[in-house]
Design an enzyme around this catalytic site. Structure first.
Site, PDB file in Angstrom:
ATOM      1  N   ASN A   8     -55.149  25.567 -34.841  1.00 25.55           N
ATOM      2  CA  ASN A   8     -54.748  25.975 -36.190  1.00 25.55           C
ATOM      3  C   ASN A   8     -55.580  27.194 -36.571  1.00 25.55           C
ATOM      4  O   ASN A   8     -56.765  27.079 -36.854  1.00 25.55           O
ATOM      5  CB  ASN A   8     -55.002  24.802 -37.166  1.00 25.55           C
ATOM      6  N   TRP A   9     -54.933  28.354 -36.564  1.00 26.25           N
ATOM      7  CA  TRP A   9     -55.676  29.600 -36.802  1.00 26.25           C
ATOM      8  C   TRP A   9     -55.963  29.825 -38.286  1.00 26.25           C
ATOM      9  O   TRP A   9     -56.673  30.757 -38.645  1.00 26.25           O
ATOM     10  CB  TRP A   9     -54.899  30.790 -36.226  1.00 26.25           C
ATOM     11  N   LYS A  10     -55.370  29.012 -39.147  1.00 25.18           N
ATOM     12  CA  LYS A  10     -55.568  29.137 -40.605  1.00 25.18           C
ATOM     13  C   LYS A  10     -55.363  30.599 -41.036  1.00 25.18           C
ATOM     14  O   LYS A  10     -54.530  31.289 -40.445  1.00 25.18           O
ATOM     15  CB  LYS A  10     -56.952  28.597 -40.982  1.00 25.18           C
ATOM     16  N   HIS A  93     -51.949  19.497 -44.576  1.00 27.17           N
ATOM     17  CA  HIS A  93     -53.348  19.766 -44.203  1.00 27.17           C
ATOM     18  C   HIS A  93     -54.214  19.625 -45.461  1.00 27.17           C
ATOM     19  O   HIS A  93     -53.774  19.947 -46.565  1.00 27.17           O
ATOM     20  CB  HIS A  93     -53.460  21.183 -43.623  1.00 27.17           C
ATOM     21  N   GLU A 165     -57.703  13.915 -39.843  1.00 25.22           N
ATOM     22  CA  GLU A 165     -58.721  14.941 -40.070  1.00 25.22           C
ATOM     23  C   GLU A 165     -59.592  14.524 -41.251  1.00 25.22           C
ATOM     24  O   GLU A 165     -59.246  14.817 -42.408  1.00 25.22           O
ATOM     25  CB  GLU A 165     -58.059  16.289 -40.393  1.00 25.22           C
ATOM     26  N   SER A 214     -64.057  19.935 -36.504  1.00 24.40           N
ATOM     27  CA  SER A 214     -65.162  20.542 -35.746  1.00 24.40           C
ATOM     28  C   SER A 214     -65.116  20.233 -34.256  1.00 24.40           C
ATOM     29  O   SER A 214     -66.157  20.008 -33.631  1.00 24.40           O
ATOM     30  CB  SER A 214     -66.510  20.112 -36.335  1.00 24.40           C
ATOM     31  N   GLY A 235     -59.592  23.981 -35.415  1.00 25.38           N
ATOM     32  CA  GLY A 235     -59.642  25.160 -36.273  1.00 25.38           C
ATOM     33  C   GLY A 235     -60.512  26.234 -35.633  1.00 25.38           C
ATOM     34  O   GLY A 235     -60.078  26.953 -34.729  1.00 25.38           O
ATOM     35  N   GLY A 236     -61.764  26.315 -36.072  1.00 23.55           N
ATOM     36  CA  GLY A 236     -62.692  27.379 -35.668  1.00 23.55           C
ATOM     37  C   GLY A 236     -62.726  27.666 -34.174  1.00 23.55           C
ATOM     38  O   GLY A 236     -62.657  28.834 -33.756  1.00 23.55           O
TER      39      GLY A 236
HETATM   40  P1  13P Z   1     -62.331  22.999 -37.633  1.00 22.80           P
HETATM   41  O1  13P Z   1     -62.022  22.729 -36.191  1.00 22.80           O
HETATM   42  O2  13P Z   1     -62.719  24.406 -37.912  1.00 22.80           O
HETATM   43  O3  13P Z   1     -63.278  21.990 -38.194  1.00 22.80           O
HETATM   44  O4  13P Z   1     -60.950  22.812 -38.442  1.00 22.80           O
HETATM   45  C1  13P Z   1     -60.269  21.621 -38.310  1.00 22.80           C
HETATM   46  C2  13P Z   1     -58.972  21.770 -38.967  1.00 22.80           C
HETATM   47  O5  13P Z   1     -58.871  21.761 -40.178  1.00 22.80           O
HETATM   48  C3  13P Z   1     -57.790  21.960 -38.094  1.00 22.80           C
HETATM   49  O6  13P Z   1     -56.615  21.831 -38.809  1.00 22.80           O
END
Ligand code: 13P
Length: 256
Positions: A8-10, A93, A165, A214, A235-236
């Protein structure tokens, strides 16, 4: 069941950067039969990436969409418009729930609209830090699962993915704020128990449940071996090509 590795690149990467990343990712990974690799870029890049993507190697996901197909909804993008362009869409989300005020009712309509438009919703559920501290985790998860799936029939539930999550574990840099395999196992068990209130037991076992919070190459193996976990929502770490491909490798090894 496949193992799902979803990035998820947000709100990161321009359209150009998204295209370069995809190009490099496709060059780096072979076609893994048992691992479904999915990337969720900015909505702006979906159309061009849908032409660029090698669907044998990976799939595209949207990060969000609106439940009405067309109409006077300024600024929105619908599942109907995304149909054929993406295979998945993240729905509910926590950043949508808490920053943009989406409630279970809206999320329920989005899940229904996704399924209706042949897009697999990745329905996110999870408790906040204070909800966990007050012992409300089970109730929150129950409400979010029942609320999100209220319009999904037995026939369609195999087109849905759930992601657990816990909000307190998202983008965490502290070890104390990482979800433990036991905490995840308990939540996943609970999710399947709630699903069993709605659907046939055999069907419930086939619904993929992902974990997100994470995730990185060093903890991916531990998370992927939690009983009941069928993949990861990242995410990150998905923004760093070497880390994302390392996680895909871990998934492949865990499956082997
Ligand atoms: P992180 O992996 O950055 O904690 O983000 C998780 C997330 O919200 C994926 O949708």
């Amino acid at each position: 069941m496949k193992t799902y590795i979803v990035g998820n690149w947000k709100l990161n990467f321009t359209v150009g950067e998204s295209s370069i990343y995809l190009h490099k990712l496709q060059k780096k990974i072979p076609n893994y039969r048992d691992v479904e690799v999915v990337v969720a870029p900015t909505a702006l890049a979906l159309q061009s990436l849908s032409l660029q993507i090698d669907r044998h190697k990976m799939k595209l996901s949207a990060q969000n969409a609106f439940y009405r197909d067309f109409g006077a909804y300024t600024g929105e993008i619908s599942f109907a418009q995304l149909r054929g362009m993406v295979d998945y869409c993240i729905v509910g989300h926590s950043e949508r729930r808490y920053i943009f005020g989406e409630d279970d009712k809206m999320i329920q309509k989005k899940v229904e609209a996704a399924v209706r438009n042949k897009i697999t919703p990745i329905l996110c559920v999870g408790e906040t830090e204070s909800e966990r501290a007050f012992g409300e985790t089970a109730d929150v998860i129950r409400d979010q699962v029942l609320g999100g799936l209220a319009d999904v029939s037995e026939e369609d539930i195999d087109k849905v993915i759930i992601a657990y999550e816990p909000i307190w574990a998202i983008s965490s840099t502290k070890a104390s704020k990482l979800a433990s395999p036991d905490e995840i196992a308990e939540a996943v068990k609970l999710i399947r128990k709630v699903l069993a209130e709605l659907y046939d037991k055999e069907t419930v076992e086939k619904i993929p449940i992902l974990f997100g919070g994470s995730v990185n190459p060093s903890n991916a193996g531990a998370y992927l071996t939690v009983p009941g976990v069928n993949g990861l929502l990242i995410g990150g770490s998905s923004l760093i090509l070497s880390e994302f491909t390392d996680i895909i490798e871990v998934a492949k090894r865990v499956r082997a």
